[in-house]
Design a protein around this motif. Structure first.
Motif, PDB file in Angstrom:
ATOM      1  N   TRP A   1     -11.535   8.019  -9.151  1.00  0.00           N
ATOM      2  CA  TRP A   1     -12.478   8.288  -8.060  1.00  0.00           C
ATOM      3  C   TRP A   1     -13.824   7.609  -8.350  1.00  0.00           C
ATOM      4  O   TRP A   1     -14.440   7.023  -7.469  1.00  0.00           O
ATOM      5  N   GLY A   2     -14.249   7.692  -9.602  1.00  0.00           N
ATOM      6  CA  GLY A   2     -15.512   7.077  -9.977  1.00  0.00           C
ATOM      7  C   GLY A   2     -15.509   5.578  -9.764  1.00  0.00           C
ATOM      8  O   GLY A   2     -16.510   4.997  -9.316  1.00  0.00           O
ATOM      9  N   ARG A   3     -14.388   4.910 -10.081  1.00  0.00           N
ATOM     10  CA  ARG A   3     -14.306   3.466  -9.869  1.00  0.00           C
ATOM     11  C   ARG A   3     -14.373   3.124  -8.391  1.00  0.00           C
ATOM     12  O   ARG A   3     -15.076   2.190  -7.980  1.00  0.00           O
ATOM     13  N   LEU A   4     -13.634   3.881  -7.563  1.00  0.00           N
ATOM     14  CA  LEU A   4     -13.652   3.635  -6.125  1.00  0.00           C
ATOM     15  C   LEU A   4     -15.030   3.913  -5.540  1.00  0.00           C
ATOM     16  O   LEU A   4     -15.560   3.140  -4.737  1.00  0.00           O
TER      17      LEU A   4
ATOM     18  N   HIS B   1       0.830  -1.200   0.000  1.00  0.00           N
ATOM     19  CA  HIS B   1       0.000   0.000   0.000  1.00  0.00           C
ATOM     20  C   HIS B   1       0.866   1.252   0.000  1.00  0.00           C
ATOM     21  O   HIS B   1       1.965   1.275   0.571  1.00  0.00           O
ATOM     22  N   THR B   2       0.379   2.294  -0.640  1.00  0.00           N
ATOM     23  CA  THR B   2       0.994   3.614  -0.606  1.00  0.00           C
ATOM     24  C   THR B   2      -0.079   4.630  -0.268  1.00  0.00           C
ATOM     25  O   THR B   2      -1.277   4.381  -0.435  1.00  0.00           O
ATOM     26  N   ILE B   3       0.356   5.764   0.218  1.00  0.00           N
ATOM     27  CA  ILE B   3      -0.573   6.870   0.460  1.00  0.00           C
ATOM     28  C   ILE B   3      -0.143   8.064  -0.376  1.00  0.00           C
ATOM     29  O   ILE B   3       1.031   8.213  -0.725  1.00  0.00           O
ATOM     30  N   GLU B   4      -1.104   8.893  -0.687  1.00  0.00           N
ATOM     31  CA  GLU B   4      -0.872  10.053  -1.539  1.00  0.00           C
ATOM     32  C   GLU B   4      -1.709  11.210  -1.010  1.00  0.00           C
ATOM     33  O   GLU B   4      -2.881  11.009  -0.649  1.00  0.00           O
ATOM     34  N   LEU B   5      -1.133  12.375  -0.951  1.00  0.00           N
ATOM     35  CA  LEU B   5      -1.847  13.568  -0.509  1.00  0.00           C
ATOM     36  C   LEU B   5      -1.982  14.525  -1.681  1.00  0.00           C
ATOM     37  O   LEU B   5      -0.973  15.007  -2.221  1.00  0.00           O
TER      38      LEU B   5
ATOM     39  N   ARG C   1     -12.045  -4.835  -0.489  1.00  0.00           N
ATOM     40  CA  ARG C   1     -10.781  -4.906   0.239  1.00  0.00           C
ATOM     41  C   ARG C   1     -11.061  -5.124   1.722  1.00  0.00           C
ATOM     42  O   ARG C   1     -12.120  -4.784   2.237  1.00  0.00           O
ATOM     43  N   GLY C   2     -10.077  -5.632   2.414  1.00  0.00           N
ATOM     44  CA  GLY C   2     -10.239  -5.922   3.831  1.00  0.00           C
ATOM     45  C   GLY C   2      -9.706  -4.819   4.721  1.00  0.00           C
ATOM     46  O   GLY C   2      -9.608  -3.653   4.309  1.00  0.00           O
ATOM     47  N   PRO C   3      -9.330  -5.191   5.939  1.00  0.00           N
ATOM     48  CA  PRO C   3      -8.865  -4.198   6.908  1.00  0.00           C
ATOM     49  C   PRO C   3      -7.631  -3.418   6.473  1.00  0.00           C
ATOM     50  O   PRO C   3      -7.398  -2.318   6.984  1.00  0.00           O
TER      51      PRO C   3
ATOM     52  N   VAL D   1      -6.730  15.980   0.047  1.00  0.00           N
ATOM     53  CA  VAL D   1      -7.392  14.737  -0.356  1.00  0.00           C
ATOM     54  C   VAL D   1      -6.412  13.595  -0.147  1.00  0.00           C
ATOM     55  O   VAL D   1      -5.334  13.565  -0.756  1.00  0.00           O
ATOM     56  N   VAL D   2      -6.766  12.677   0.743  1.00  0.00           N
ATOM     57  CA  VAL D   2      -5.896  11.553   1.081  1.00  0.00           C
ATOM     58  C   VAL D   2      -6.345  10.331   0.290  1.00  0.00           C
ATOM     59  O   VAL D   2      -7.516   9.954   0.320  1.00  0.00           O
ATOM     60  N   LEU D   3      -5.393   9.702  -0.412  1.00  0.00           N
ATOM     61  CA  LEU D   3      -5.661   8.477  -1.168  1.00  0.00           C
ATOM     62  C   LEU D   3      -4.796   7.356  -0.620  1.00  0.00           C
ATOM     63  O   LEU D   3      -3.606   7.564  -0.332  1.00  0.00           O
ATOM     64  N   ALA D   4      -5.387   6.181  -0.498  1.00  0.00           N
ATOM     65  CA  ALA D   4      -4.630   4.964  -0.211  1.00  0.00           C
ATOM     66  C   ALA D   4      -4.702   4.091  -1.456  1.00  0.00           C
ATOM     67  O   ALA D   4      -5.795   3.856  -1.982  1.00  0.00           O
ATOM     68  N   ARG D   5      -3.563   3.634  -1.925  1.00  0.00           N
ATOM     69  CA  ARG D   5      -3.506   2.817  -3.129  1.00  0.00           C
ATOM     70  C   ARG D   5      -2.908   1.445  -2.824  1.00  0.00           C
ATOM     71  O   ARG D   5      -2.058   1.306  -1.943  1.00  0.00           O
ATOM     72  N   GLU D   6      -3.357   0.473  -3.598  1.00  0.00           N
ATOM     73  CA  GLU D   6      -2.738  -0.854  -3.593  1.00  0.00           C
ATOM     74  C   GLU D   6      -2.495  -1.238  -5.052  1.00  0.00           C
ATOM     75  O   GLU D   6      -3.443  -1.288  -5.841  1.00  0.00           O
ATOM     76  N   GLY D   7      -1.245  -1.475  -5.398  1.00  0.00           N
ATOM     77  CA  GLY D   7      -0.927  -1.762  -6.782  1.00  0.00           C
ATOM     78  C   GLY D   7      -1.254  -0.613  -7.716  1.00  0.00           C
ATOM     79  O   GLY D   7      -1.590  -0.829  -8.884  1.00  0.00           O
ATOM     80  N   GLY D   8      -1.224   0.592  -7.225  1.00  0.00           N
ATOM     81  CA  GLY D   8      -1.501   1.773  -8.029  1.00  0.00           C
ATOM     82  C   GLY D   8      -2.958   2.169  -8.105  1.00  0.00           C
ATOM     83  O   GLY D   8      -3.274   3.284  -8.533  1.00  0.00           O
ATOM     84  N   GLU D   9      -3.864   1.281  -7.702  1.00  0.00           N
ATOM     85  CA  GLU D   9      -5.291   1.578  -7.786  1.00  0.00           C
ATOM     86  C   GLU D   9      -5.807   2.084  -6.438  1.00  0.00           C
ATOM     87  O   GLU D   9      -5.493   1.508  -5.388  1.00  0.00           O
ATOM     88  N   PRO D  10      -6.601   3.184  -6.423  1.00  0.00           N
ATOM     89  CA  PRO D  10      -7.143   3.657  -5.148  1.00  0.00           C
ATOM     90  C   PRO D  10      -8.058   2.620  -4.488  1.00  0.00           C
ATOM     91  O   PRO D  10      -8.931   2.045  -5.157  1.00  0.00           O
TER      92      PRO D  10
END
Length: 383
Positions: free
Chosen positions: A34-37, A16-20, A112-114, A68-77
């Motif tokens: 954003w629409g997909r998430l 996981h990565t985070i992005e501000l 996604r899980g915890p 705006v805080v984003l958490a990504r896994e494999g590049g996808e939010p």
């Protein structure tokens, strides 16, 4: 400030990565992701759609305050928190959308899980730095409750605005819930009256939405002329926001705009917001001649909104915020929103200050209500 690249933190789950995101242009570019998430978060309401939030920021945001805080896994939010920095009454990160949004929330991918919750929590904590996190108007069952449960620092949950909700039923079944036969008969008579007046409704096409919303705001101003009205609804910035946001929301299925015509003239326009779980009538405008013709506008609007609420999986017809007496005729259930306050150890004093401010405001409202009731009681004694 341009959109930063992803960053890693030891507090984040593996992968996981985070992005501000602090730049309006970078926020605009997030629309497809954003629409997909948003589509993968069942608890989300239209107030968390990109069209609503980005339009709101363009009308109401202050340069340098976007967070705006984003958490990504494999590049996808996989999670997002649409926030902004305010300075008063204490430094805090608060949801985008402000007072014109009935629900505030974060987005969490239901698939996604915890780990997604943990990553977003770490991202929000890092973004808050020396500010409190103050999540307002959180609906019960919202995704933000999972962030609150994961938070490691000081936290408090307070009551926020009251919303009123009905089950997603046809109008005749909602009328059957009324307490007396006379009340039920009155609703049926009002429907017959609308039919006799030739009032017809139709949802407008996406390309017609902008013009229809402009007509709504003209009618809204006309219907409230000379009476007390929410002043923000008459301001240019609100008009620009609503006109800009609703068209894309109609295209994506997050809103429907309904025109009501009488003798080929548009006499009312309504915006109803739609999510997977609820439908809610947001704002309408109605020409005064409808009331002059003894048409019950509330019945007309509820009939249309109830129709939109009966989509598969949608269980709630929300009357949104407000405890107005006219809403209670339908016997809705009171559902209070929540205010979730989150602090870190260094910002615990801000939490205490926010709690004191909330208590003082609540006490002030109680005193005003008591004073109004006292004046009313004294008036009754003198008549």
């Amino acid at each position: 400030m341009t959109r930063p690249g992803p960053s890693r933190s030891r507090a984040l789950p593996p992968g996981h990565t985070i992005e501000l995101v602090t730049d309006q242009a970078a926020f605009a570019e997030l629309a497809p992701e954003w629409g997909r998430l948003y589509g993968r978060c069942a608890a989300a309401t239209p107030f968390q759609s990109h069209a609503w939030l980005h339009s709101w920021w363009r009308s109401y945001g202050s340069p340098g305050r976007l967070r705006v805080v984003l958490a990504r896994e494999g590049g996808e939010p996989v999670a997002a928190a649409p926030l902004m920095l305010v300075r008063r009454p204490v430094p805090a990160l608060v949801p985008l959308g402000g007072a014109i949004s009935d629900y505030g929330d974060v987005l969490l991918d239901d698939e996604r899980g915890p780990d997604a919750v943990a990553a977003l929590t770490a991202g929000v904590a890092a973004a808050s730095r020396t500010a409190l996190v103050d999540l307002r108007e959180v609906r019960p069952g919202a995704a933000a409750e999972r962030l609150y449960a994961c938070w490691r620092g000081p936290r408090r949950r307070l009551a926020d605005s009251l919303c009123l909700e009905l089950p997603a039923l046809p109008l005749d079944e909602l009328a059957a819930r009324l307490p007396s036969a006379k009340a039920r008969q009155r609703v049926r008579a009002q429907l017959r009256r609308l039919d006799a007046l030739g009032v017809k409704s139709r949802p407008v096409l996406p390309d017609e939405a902008e013009a229809a919303v402009r007509r709504l705001l003209e009618l809204h101003r006309l219907q409230w002329r000379g009476r007390k009205v929410t002043g923000e609804h008459l301001r240019p910035r609100f008009r620009e926001h609503l006109v800009r946001a609703v068209g894309p929301m109609v295209r994506s299925g997050d809103a429907v705009v309904t025109e009501f015509r009488m003798a080929d003239e548009v006499v009312a326009v309504d915006v109803t917001l739609l999510s997977r779980r609820l439908a809610g009538g947001y704002l309408y405008g109605a020409h005064p001649r409808l009331r002059e013709a003894k048409a019950d506008v509330a019945v007309m609007l509820l009939d249309a909104c109830a129709g939109y609420a009966r989509a598969p999986g949608r269980s709630t017809l929300s009357l949104l915020r407000g405890d107005e007496p006219y809403k209670h005729r339908w016997r809705p259930a009171p559902v209070p929103n929540q205010r979730l306050l989150l602090a870190r150890r260094r910002t615990a004093p801000l939490l205490a200050a926010a709690l004191c401010d909330a208590a003082a405001r609540r006490r002030g409202k109680e005193l005003l209500r008591w004073s109004a009731e006292r004046r009313g009681s004294d008036g009754d004694k003198t008549t």
